[in-house]
Design a protein around this motif. Sequence first.
Motif, short mmCIF file in Angstrom:
data_model
loop_
_atom_site.label_atom_id
_atom_site.label_comp_id
_atom_site.label_asym_id
_atom_site.label_seq_id
_atom_site.Cartn_x
_atom_site.Cartn_y
_atom_site.Cartn_z
N ILE A 103 0.86 -1.18 0.00
CA ILE A 103 0.00 0.00 0.00
C ILE A 103 0.89 1.23 0.00
CG2 ILE A 103 -1.94 1.16 1.12
CD1 ILE A 103 -2.55 -1.68 0.18
N TRP A 104 0.68 2.13 -0.97
CA TRP A 104 1.51 3.32 -1.13
C TRP A 104 0.62 4.57 -1.08
CZ3 TRP A 104 6.81 2.39 -2.04
CH2 TRP A 104 7.14 1.10 -2.43
N HIS A 105 1.23 5.63 -0.58
CA HIS A 105 0.61 6.94 -0.72
C HIS A 105 1.15 7.57 -2.01
CE1 HIS A 105 -0.48 11.15 0.00
NE2 HIS A 105 -1.37 10.68 0.85
N MET A 149 -9.05 -3.03 3.81
CA MET A 149 -8.05 -1.98 3.68
C MET A 149 -7.78 -1.27 5.01
SD MET A 149 -8.10 1.16 0.96
CE MET A 149 -8.78 0.05 -0.27
N ASN A 150 -8.75 -1.24 5.89
CA ASN A 150 -8.59 -0.52 7.16
C ASN A 150 -7.85 -1.35 8.20
OD1 ASN A 150 -10.09 1.65 6.08
ND2 ASN A 150 -12.01 0.64 6.65
N THR A 151 -8.20 -2.63 8.30
CA THR A 151 -7.57 -3.49 9.31
C THR A 151 -6.41 -4.31 8.77
OG1 THR A 151 -9.18 -5.24 8.86
CG2 THR A 151 -9.75 -3.64 10.56
N MET A 152 -6.19 -4.31 7.46
CA MET A 152 -5.11 -5.07 6.82
C MET A 152 -5.22 -6.56 7.14
SD MET A 152 -3.29 -2.93 5.10
CE MET A 152 -3.03 -1.16 4.96
N THR A 153 -6.44 -7.07 7.09
CA THR A 153 -6.67 -8.49 7.36
C THR A 153 -7.34 -9.15 6.15
OG1 THR A 153 -8.79 -7.97 8.41
CG2 THR A 153 -6.86 -8.16 9.85
#
Length: 1064
Positions: free
Chosen positions: A335-337, A381-385
């Motif tokens: 995941i990149w900004h 995407m929020n919890t990376m699960t």
Amino acid sequence: MEATAEERRQIIAETLRFEEFCEKLSCLFEDGIKAKDLKTLFRKISNNPDAKIDWCELFGYESPTLSAADRGLTPARNDKDVFAIEFRTRAGNVSLDKRRLDTTRSMAYCKHIDSYIVTSKKGIVSLWNTKLENVYYMDMPDSAWLIDCVFLPHFRKLLCVTERGLVIWDYKAKSKLTEFHIIKPFTHAIVCMTYISTMSNAHAESVLLGDDQGYVSMVTITQTDLLKNQNSVKKLATASRSIVEVNPKDLVIPVMKRKVHSGWTLKLLYVEELRSMISCSPSAKCSLVVEDLNTLFNSDLKPRCANIHKGVNTFAFSTKSSIVATAGSDKIIRIWHPAVLTKPTGKLIGHLFTVTGIQINEKEQHIISLSSARVVRVWCMNTMTNLQIFTDHDDRAGDTRINVLYYDQKQEVLFTGSGVLDCWSLARTVLNKLILPQSHETPIVQVVYNSILNQFISLCTEPIIKVWSCESRNLVYQIVSPHTPGVDVTCMCVCDSGYRLATGAIDGSLKIWDIGAGQEIKSYFEKVLEKDGDESLLANISVVSLVYLPFSPGKSRLLIACGWSQEVRLYSDSDSDSNLQLVAVFSDSHVARVSTSRTNTILTSFNTNSKLPRIGMTLTTPHKGRVEKVLENDQVSCTGLLDEGQGKCLLLVGTHFGSIIVWDTDTHSIVNVYKPPTVCSGLHSDILNSQLIKTVHAVGTIQYSKESLQRVDQKTDFKFEGIKNQFLGDVETDESKGGFHRSVIISIHGDAGIRLWNTSGKMLCQTVAMTRRTGVAVTAYNTDISCKVLYTGDQLGYITLWRIQDFLEGSDDTIQQVVSWRGHTSKITSIQILPHKQNLLVYSASVDGSIRIWFDQTCRYLGYMGQGRPILIPSNASLINGTVTPQFPCDIKELPLFSSLKFAKPNKSKDTILKVPLVTKQSRNTPAVRHTAEGSLQHPVTTESTNHQSHDIQPITGSNTKYFQSLMKPRQYNSHLTPEQLQISDIKNCLTSGFVFRTLPVYRISTPQKVLRPINLAQSVGSVTHTAVHRSPGAKFTLKSSTFAAANAVRCLVLCDIQCHLGI
């Protein structure tokens, strides 16, 4: 003295803090206890200090009696799955021919033509509609492999990319020959393409191309390039195709090219929000590039890039969270900004093979990844699960590798393309259409909302009381058989403090519960006679309705209960007493006042001392009122409260015969009785008069004020176009308290009527909901916090939305129906409305056992309480843009009925709007003059009179010297109607003829000129000796003549004279 449970709870709430509580328990158990369990445990202790705590509550609290069905889970499948694997569908073969083996190369949804564009490796371009039906298809004339295809919105054509060039196809051409424009050859083999939306206009379209040497080229195609002279291009014509070849060097705008990657450019994407280009390459150097187009092609600066070992094969961009997800041969999703490419913000590890495709679900913020082993993983995407893993195990002929992964944000469907095109639907969309919503196993009796704890409390006939969390929409706990086993609970209510719940049962018993802990505090049992098994006796002593009076500090809580053979009782629920104490029983005696008119009675005696009535009024003789028992032949059906302020409250009781009884809670006596009209007149009179049962199903008040409306978020824009219903009274307002205030009593009846009353008992409005089945009893209602809208539910499950803001403000004398839809298949028992950000969520409960959630006025079904899977609520932007469409559960097939249908109003003519222009008043517009004696500015003023005009001198002030002061509305000439302007000589005429008849115009008719008799005609008659016409005393005309011939001559002369006079 030992403190009570309520005092201990207040002490704990003031001294104990949640952070300190979590810190102490974390030191004892370290990581063995979860934050969710800590929050549940803290809430239980703070609500009830005497509650017992088990180890199961500390390490994963779950009620032992809570079954999987009660938690909203189904044993057939995992309800937490994102995609419903068992409901996969196949759209068809990508080559449109089973005998032809082909592979999907690309797929995308085009909003301009509302279709999917699918390309195959061997040159088939096909268009599919949203129902996955093939609309157009074409075999490209170029023999090279097809790479991608986009739609050019300004040219209304398709641009296909092959390894050697570009092919432009007019897919809607009506000519016999299909015309193709081929732009080739390019220096390197093309690998990928993307469309540039911001740099395209009506005369030019721009695209970005990536090749196998790491170059990124920008090609701009103009209308001139497609309309060049036939001699300058190479044209090939066949029987059905016309092919025009154009060299890229001959384009009007030259091709711009720059070296970006050291290896292949595998994927390109132009992001309109960033106004930048994103590209990836499998090389370790410059694996990911994010750069602006102006910087990329117009400067020599090195583009911003990220170096990743083993490179990047695919990526996806999220516009909602503004992140870039990349994946490649190292099997790691990064995941990149977009602005920081030095280090990824997160990593997702789990794939065992090379990742070949990535898509993002914007609404739920999910990352969908595909590996070369046909394994699809769904990540949060929020919890990376990792949320779900599924595999395509289908064994079919041809190439089984999945080359295309595409997620449609609008239809919420995942597409996978290989030799065939498969569709994977979201689980929530499939289950909403296949699984019947169910929150209770038995019919729901009542649902109340606890605003303090933000919870719903529902009651069913089993009986079971369930407490739901409004945040998660999941079950918190439940109470089975709240009273004694086998005794049905009939009603319940919540105290203002939010921690006490009162329930009443069919055996006349009452119980008070602690909502936070779910434990019983106190109870009351009615003494039953020996006939315990008599069902009629139980029906007579059952509790019908409960309501708590507003709590006053320093006083005990007061509970009003209705039941026990139609009694209304007042109980004291104090903290110091362990039992409910009966305070008073309300009296149902009412004095029916009757007044007799003088014109309708025979005056046997006359009181000379009494005052005479005013002119136009009749003399009434007061009689003593007749005392009647209002509940003797009637039954209580519902209750409500009317808050009059300053701690005073009135009790509203609805009955089975349609009356509303108003009780004073201080004196326990009846104040007034509201009765609906026996015969209704108006727009819906035929419906209201046809129904004999007028039972009041619910009664309450609508407290409206502009001050409270200002506290509500004003960003919500309600757009209503509704049906106006008949208004039967004047709107009354009260501005004595500062600001605009309005108290209206609302009652819903069994005759399908919705009636609004003022506080004095006058019915302001009555109306009927116009649904697909009109004339059904209304059973539930509720309003929002700002009193803008009203929701009602009927016996057949229809929900109707009304706009009442204008009616309460007094700016409109009607209420408007906005939309009506069917939310349930059975009777609706309760409706609750909660604000969610800038919108409203409507909760409807029915006897079908479900509590369903609806989004605002869009008729969109979101889910039901206890379904287990998360509920997706649309954003406010989608509501404003109109993208929120109606959606219904599987048991509802009817479409909503919007208020665009116009219903004619009988016996009502259209209002005529008169446009009256302003005119200039000459007396105000006369020029100013200066008075020589006083030296002040004055002007003559003309005073109109009936007989003369006089000019007076009046000084001009600063207000009437302006021009617009001389403008006025045209007035009728009515000065002759005022007796002050009449002369003394005209008063006698006015007294005889009257002021009104005197103003009638008098028309003067001129007398026509008399036609003379011809002389020669008289001579031709003969000799007339003597003729005399005189009037006899009997007022008759006689004719004397000497001879008979003379009489005939005179008769002829008179007839001739009359004919000449009349012009015959």
